[in-house]
Design a protein around this motif. Structure first.
Motif, PDB file in Angstrom:
ATOM      1  N   LEU A 148      -2.777   4.628  41.339  1.00  0.00           N
ATOM      2  CA  LEU A 148      -1.416   4.838  41.830  1.00  0.00           C
ATOM      3  C   LEU A 148      -0.568   5.301  40.664  1.00  0.00           C
ATOM      4  O   LEU A 148      -0.462   4.611  39.652  1.00  0.00           O
ATOM      5  N   GLU A 149       0.012   6.504  40.802  1.00  0.00           N
ATOM      6  CA  GLU A 149       0.942   7.006  39.790  1.00  0.00           C
ATOM      7  C   GLU A 149       2.361   6.844  40.317  1.00  0.00           C
ATOM      8  O   GLU A 149       2.675   7.272  41.428  1.00  0.00           O
ATOM      9  N   ILE A 150       3.188   6.215  39.486  1.00  0.00           N
ATOM     10  CA  ILE A 150       4.603   6.029  39.811  1.00  0.00           C
ATOM     11  C   ILE A 150       5.424   6.450  38.596  1.00  0.00           C
ATOM     12  O   ILE A 150       4.865   6.699  37.517  1.00  0.00           O
ATOM     13  N   ASN A 151       6.699   6.551  38.750  1.00  0.00           N
ATOM     14  CA  ASN A 151       7.557   6.946  37.629  1.00  0.00           C
ATOM     15  C   ASN A 151       7.374   6.008  36.445  1.00  0.00           C
ATOM     16  O   ASN A 151       7.292   4.787  36.610  1.00  0.00           O
ATOM     17  N   GLY A 152       7.343   6.603  35.256  1.00  0.00           N
ATOM     18  CA  GLY A 152       7.165   5.847  34.032  1.00  0.00           C
ATOM     19  C   GLY A 152       8.227   4.772  33.858  1.00  0.00           C
ATOM     20  O   GLY A 152       9.419   5.034  34.034  1.00  0.00           O
ATOM     21  N   GLY A 153       7.805   3.565  33.537  1.00  0.00           N
ATOM     22  CA  GLY A 153       8.713   2.457  33.307  1.00  0.00           C
ATOM     23  C   GLY A 153       8.877   1.531  34.497  1.00  0.00           C
ATOM     24  O   GLY A 153       9.349   0.400  34.337  1.00  0.00           O
ATOM     25  N   LEU A 154       8.490   1.985  35.708  1.00  0.00           N
ATOM     26  CA  LEU A 154       8.699   1.147  36.888  1.00  0.00           C
ATOM     27  C   LEU A 154       7.768  -0.065  36.915  1.00  0.00           C
ATOM     28  O   LEU A 154       8.156  -1.138  37.385  1.00  0.00           O
ATOM     29  N   ALA A 155       6.548   0.087  36.423  1.00  0.00           N
ATOM     30  CA  ALA A 155       5.625  -1.058  36.433  1.00  0.00           C
ATOM     31  C   ALA A 155       6.230  -2.215  35.635  1.00  0.00           C
ATOM     32  O   ALA A 155       6.259  -3.352  36.100  1.00  0.00           O
ATOM     33  N   ALA A 156       6.716  -1.920  34.453  1.00  0.00           N
ATOM     34  CA  ALA A 156       7.339  -2.970  33.629  1.00  0.00           C
ATOM     35  C   ALA A 156       8.629  -3.475  34.278  1.00  0.00           C
ATOM     36  O   ALA A 156       8.891  -4.683  34.303  1.00  0.00           O
ATOM     37  N   ARG A 157       9.417  -2.570  34.821  1.00  0.00           N
ATOM     38  CA  ARG A 157      10.695  -2.959  35.424  1.00  0.00           C
ATOM     39  C   ARG A 157      10.508  -3.927  36.596  1.00  0.00           C
ATOM     40  O   ARG A 157      11.246  -4.889  36.759  1.00  0.00           O
ATOM     41  N   TYR A 158       9.487  -3.651  37.433  1.00  0.00           N
ATOM     42  CA  TYR A 158       9.228  -4.509  38.583  1.00  0.00           C
ATOM     43  C   TYR A 158       8.376  -5.722  38.230  1.00  0.00           C
ATOM     44  O   TYR A 158       8.290  -6.658  39.021  1.00  0.00           O
ATOM     45  N   GLY A 159       7.715  -5.689  37.079  1.00  0.00           N
ATOM     46  CA  GLY A 159       6.829  -6.784  36.690  1.00  0.00           C
ATOM     47  C   GLY A 159       5.407  -6.605  37.176  1.00  0.00           C
ATOM     48  O   GLY A 159       4.603  -7.535  37.155  1.00  0.00           O
ATOM     49  N   ILE A 160       5.072  -5.398  37.635  1.00  0.00           N
ATOM     50  CA  ILE A 160       3.719  -5.110  38.105  1.00  0.00           C
ATOM     51  C   ILE A 160       2.760  -5.303  36.933  1.00  0.00           C
ATOM     52  O   ILE A 160       2.996  -4.804  35.842  1.00  0.00           O
ATOM     53  N   SER A 161       1.682  -6.041  37.190  1.00  0.00           N
ATOM     54  CA  SER A 161       0.746  -6.372  36.115  1.00  0.00           C
ATOM     55  C   SER A 161      -0.681  -6.332  36.635  1.00  0.00           C
ATOM     56  O   SER A 161      -0.918  -6.206  37.843  1.00  0.00           O
ATOM     57  N   VAL A 162      -1.633  -6.474  35.710  1.00  0.00           N
ATOM     58  CA  VAL A 162      -3.038  -6.576  36.096  1.00  0.00           C
ATOM     59  C   VAL A 162      -3.162  -7.771  37.041  1.00  0.00           C
ATOM     60  O   VAL A 162      -2.566  -8.825  36.810  1.00  0.00           O
ATOM     61  N   GLY A 163      -3.880  -7.579  38.127  1.00  0.00           N
ATOM     62  CA  GLY A 163      -4.002  -8.619  39.148  1.00  0.00           C
ATOM     63  C   GLY A 163      -3.110  -8.372  40.351  1.00  0.00           C
ATOM     64  O   GLY A 163      -3.311  -8.990  41.405  1.00  0.00           O
ATOM     65  N   THR A 164      -2.129  -7.479  40.221  1.00  0.00           N
ATOM     66  CA  THR A 164      -1.280  -7.120  41.354  1.00  0.00           C
ATOM     67  C   THR A 164      -2.174  -6.578  42.469  1.00  0.00           C
ATOM     68  O   THR A 164      -3.163  -5.901  42.210  1.00  0.00           O
ATOM     69  N   GLU A 165      -1.815  -6.878  43.714  1.00  0.00           N
ATOM     70  CA  GLU A 165      -2.603  -6.453  44.871  1.00  0.00           C
ATOM     71  C   GLU A 165      -1.884  -5.331  45.616  1.00  0.00           C
ATOM     72  O   GLU A 165      -0.672  -5.398  45.820  1.00  0.00           O
ATOM     73  N   LEU A 166      -2.657  -4.317  46.017  1.00  0.00           N
ATOM     74  CA  LEU A 166      -2.134  -3.201  46.798  1.00  0.00           C
ATOM     75  C   LEU A 166      -2.609  -3.311  48.229  1.00  0.00           C
ATOM     76  O   LEU A 166      -3.741  -3.740  48.489  1.00  0.00           O
TER      77      LEU A 166
END
Length: 180
Positions: A148-166
């Motif tokens: 999944l590609e999303i805008n740079g910085g959003l993973a950190a901003r939302y707190g998305i981390s290894v182990g997140t489920e899609l």
């Protein structure tokens, strides 16, 4: 076809006391509400949509509207040559089977976060803020089924981390941890 409460208002309902009739009507109403909610749950906002992926983790839950890249040609083109992408948008790259995956940013004009996901829909690796135009390979590891590609910085901003489920229908055929 007549609703059940109308069909029951004939001979059966006439034989019941007023209290029993009221109870029967209430029970039919509750059954109708439960049936409606069940149908709504299967097609409502919690149902899987082909153009949306939902993510959840200890940080909470979020959703992205995605384009699916599931052919060799679509995966090769990816998000190249696009000057911007909406904040709630992304691209979900899907492979036929889990494999070693590596990406680069050739002809990509926007910084991206890349979430490398296994066949269960679990994030196994995240590359934050990939640099536009950079030709350095970005390895995602082995057993990558989707990215999944999303805008740079959003993973950190939302707190998305290894182990997140899609959650998306593409994981339903492969033993999804969060099925549709």
């Amino acid at each position: 076809m007549q609703p059940l409460w109308i069909r029951m208002s004939g001979p059966i309902m006439r034989r019941l006391t007023a209290g029993a009739r009221a109870t029967a009507v209430c029970m039919m109403f509750v059954a109708a509400v439960v049936a409606a909610e069940s149908a709504s749950a299967q097609s409502g906002p919690d149902a899987c949509q082909p153009d949306q992926v939902t993510l959840r983790g200890p940080w909470g839950q979020t959703q992205f509207t995605v384009e699916i890249a599931d052919t060799v040609e679509e995966r090769a083109a990816g998000l190249m040559h696009r000057p911007h992408m909406a904040r709630g948008a992304g691209m979900l790259f899907v492979y036929e089977m889990p494999q070693r995956a590596s990406f680069w940013m050739k002809n990509t004009l926007i910084p991206l976060d890349m979430l490398f996901v296994d066949a269960t829909g679990t994030v196994r690796h995240i590359h934050h803020r990939a640099i536009p135009g950079d030709l350095t390979p970005i390895p995602g590891g082995d057993n990558v089924f989707a990215v999944l590609e999303i805008n740079g910085g959003l993973a950190a901003r939302y707190g998305i981390s290894v182990g997140t489920e899609l959650r998306h229908k593409v994981f339903s055929k492969t033993g999804a941890i969060w099925p549709c």
